[in-house]
Design an enzyme around this catalytic site. Sequence first.
Site, PDB file in Angstrom:
ATOM      1  N   ASP A   1       0.791  -1.134  -0.245  1.00  0.00           N
ATOM      2  CA  ASP A   1       0.144   0.023   0.134  1.00  0.00           C
ATOM      3  C   ASP A   1       0.569   1.281  -0.040  1.00  0.00           C
ATOM      4  O   ASP A   1      -0.038   2.297   0.843  1.00  0.00           O
ATOM      5  CB  ASP A   1      -0.672  -0.280   1.476  1.00  0.00           C
ATOM      6  CG  ASP A   1       0.026   0.172   2.686  1.00  0.00           C
ATOM      7  OD1 ASP A   1       1.134  -0.220   3.094  1.00  0.00           O
ATOM      8  OD2 ASP A   1      -0.571   0.369   3.548  1.00  0.00           O
ATOM      9  N   GLU A   2       2.054   1.466  -0.429  1.00  0.00           N
ATOM     10  CA  GLU A   2       2.798   2.540  -0.419  1.00  0.00           C
ATOM     11  C   GLU A   2       4.201   2.586  -1.276  1.00  0.00           C
ATOM     12  O   GLU A   2       3.936   1.631  -2.179  1.00  0.00           O
ATOM     13  CB  GLU A   2       3.085   3.146   0.845  1.00  0.00           C
ATOM     14  CG  GLU A   2       4.103   1.690   1.739  1.00  0.00           C
ATOM     15  CD  GLU A   2       5.212   2.440   2.208  1.00  0.00           C
ATOM     16  OE1 GLU A   2       5.983   3.281   2.730  1.00  0.00           O
ATOM     17  OE2 GLU A   2       5.400   1.492   3.742  1.00  0.00           O
TER      18      GLU A   2
END
Lengths: 442, 373
Positions: A139-140
Amino acid sequence: MSEADQIASLCRNCGATGAHGRCQTCGSARIVTHKELFRLGIAHIDCDAFFAAIEKRDDPSLRDKPVIIGGGKRGVVSTACYVARLNGVKSAMPMFKALAACPDAVVIKPNIEKYSAVGREIRQRMFNLTPQVEPLSIDEAFLDLTGTQGVHHASPAETLAHFAREIERDIGLTVSVGLAPNKFLAKIASDLDKPRGFAVIGTEESASFLHDKPVTIIPGIGPAMAKKLAGEGYHLLADIQRADPASLMKRHGEYGFRLYEMAHGRDNRRVDPDSERKSVSAETTFNEDIADLRALEVHLWRLCEKVSARMKAAELSGLTVTLKLKTASFATRTRAARLSDPTQLAGKLFEAGKHLLAHETDGTRFRLIGSGLSDLGNAEAADPADLADPDLGRKAGAERAVDKVRAKFGRDMVQRGLGFSPRPQSPDTRRKPDDAPGQKDK
Amino acid sequence: MRVTLERSALVKGLTHVHRVVERRNTIPILSNVLLRAADGTLGLRATDLDLEVTETVPAEVAQPGATTVPAHTLYDIVRKLPEGAQVSLSSSDDGTSVQLEAGRAKFTLQALPEADFPDLTAGDMDNSFTIEAGAFKRLIAKTQFAISTEETRYYLNGIFLHCTDGDDGDKVLRAVATDGHRLARVDITAPDGADGMPGIIVPRKAVAEIDRLIETSDSPLSIELSDSKIRFTIGAVVLTSKLIDGTFPDYTRVIPSGHDKILQVDTRSFERAVDLVSTVSSERGRAVKLSVGDGHVVLTVNNPDSGTAMEEITASYDAEPIDIGFNARYLLDIAGQLESSEARFELSDPGSPTLVRDGDDASALYVLMPMRV
């Protein structure tokens, strides 16, 4: 006042530029202002409470409730939503503690497959902005938007604000953006204004911004390194800023120079899409130095499980096994061995690591052990049938069964049941499905 | 020590022993060859601590004694001396050097004391038998290629040698090697006395050395075994090796049986076709796809970086068509072992191990893991 000196501003709500106070176009107060706003191009994008946010999106009744994603009573918190965080729940906190702090929390077992699918969709959208995307996890990612102005007809800042709006609108999740001249500052920036944030750290204020920050803000400085630096008188980045770079390099080698540079907000690492991840590893520093092979194997096994869990979550396999040891006198030994096939299984990683370890235990006392996998490939290639290991299929099945039990009941439970003592000879053979309550899941 | 001998005898002996000596050694004495002159012979011995080779050659001994000199240097000197030369070797009085003379050529070599030379001599050799050297050479020559180099699975770094019942019920001496991707199993009739031998794993280096040492096939090869060592004696050469201390996996469980899709191809045509299409393979993924249908096999390689290749050969096959992929290198390795004009593949499905036989020769079989294509 010349145009260049004017403070640039951007409305995150509608994308209008030049607003001060409230946006003249849409009336929103979500204005980001920074002198270098339209000149910066390196971004770090991080989804807010990713797992919890997905669950809230999919079940609106959870919206205002504290939600914790994690194992059962004995497990740990994987992600806590912001409501739960207000009550003091943190990531990696044991579940019983989290529930004591926040008794009315809704606990949800992680559904990694669902989260991976959402993560992939978001990453695809990042690639639509620039090919220079360096994913850090599900998620990053870092994005280098330098030079995309012509393509998007907008500055990187505007492109990013637009991206954040799109993710909210189309996927129903919020992200936090950090915009800066380099990766180190971008990563710090994305954390400043979380959730739904947009923070900028410019070149000019970077040194003064970092001044009062603890050394642990630098990636790679954990408790052990922080303690070492504190012993040398370095507590805050200001201490490192003042230091003599030569003496830092003398003590910490090349890393010493990197410390000095980062303390001044300088970081010349490129956003590298190909460097996705070169290896997955874990290490641990002992409370007291250890020379005994059996005791070292116990630690090694836990690390192998940790690495394997990360490999499985990231859908990766690795071909080269690395063992890292640090002696009591701080000499580092790194040993590597190539497997015949890529693996993601803790059992195989341990078997190879154990072999490497056996050659190193000659009475030397060690303070640290690490285990890692590199030469990464996709999970599809992992652990094919092996003519020299007829039991591989059964062992892999057993390991996956244990993984499922852990996902359900938390890792500690299985750890204890299948624990190491007295002889950690061959952990995977002890992890037969019939030992594990999860066999019905196989 | 003072001794004179024929250059040819010395070259022959050194050829046999010097290969054991590693080019780079942290322990100086391991770079040396032990020379021992006694009773009309010169004994030569070299070791790497895991493997030891000795040979005895005829010599005129003027003064018995022993010393050690750098093996590769001595070998290189003697090799370059003219044929028919007489070589004399004599230790200095203090034992720190050896003088070598041949014709008008003179060398002085630094020597290390014989007493420092490690001795790999085994204890009691409980099992022993004698076998025709050529038969044994066949056993290792056909299995050697499948030995693993994966160091963490050290128990695969050699040939598993044991006595068992062959497919037709007779006692056989069997060699098995595998690296996890392919497996070779070859039998020869068990010689007298081999029946009681334990299953042993003979390390790769010893296998390669004994393969080289067997020069003529009809000479007898004597094999002796202890718990931890094996000794081969062939003529005047004795090779002693440590065995790999480990458990070889239960290979019998991975040898498929009952595969009913039988593909028969001309061995050499098949080998040539694999070699041809694999020209476009990449270094890493060397997969070749076999599309087996009625009466033919189509071999294809698809390499996104360089191109595609296709070749068709005739075959005998009448089961359901199947597509299956293999590593081209492994197919060639196995095809290279096949002596019969016909290669027989017993297939099941694209994910299961495939059995390869050498025509109707039941004494050798190969198992190959397919690759995803």
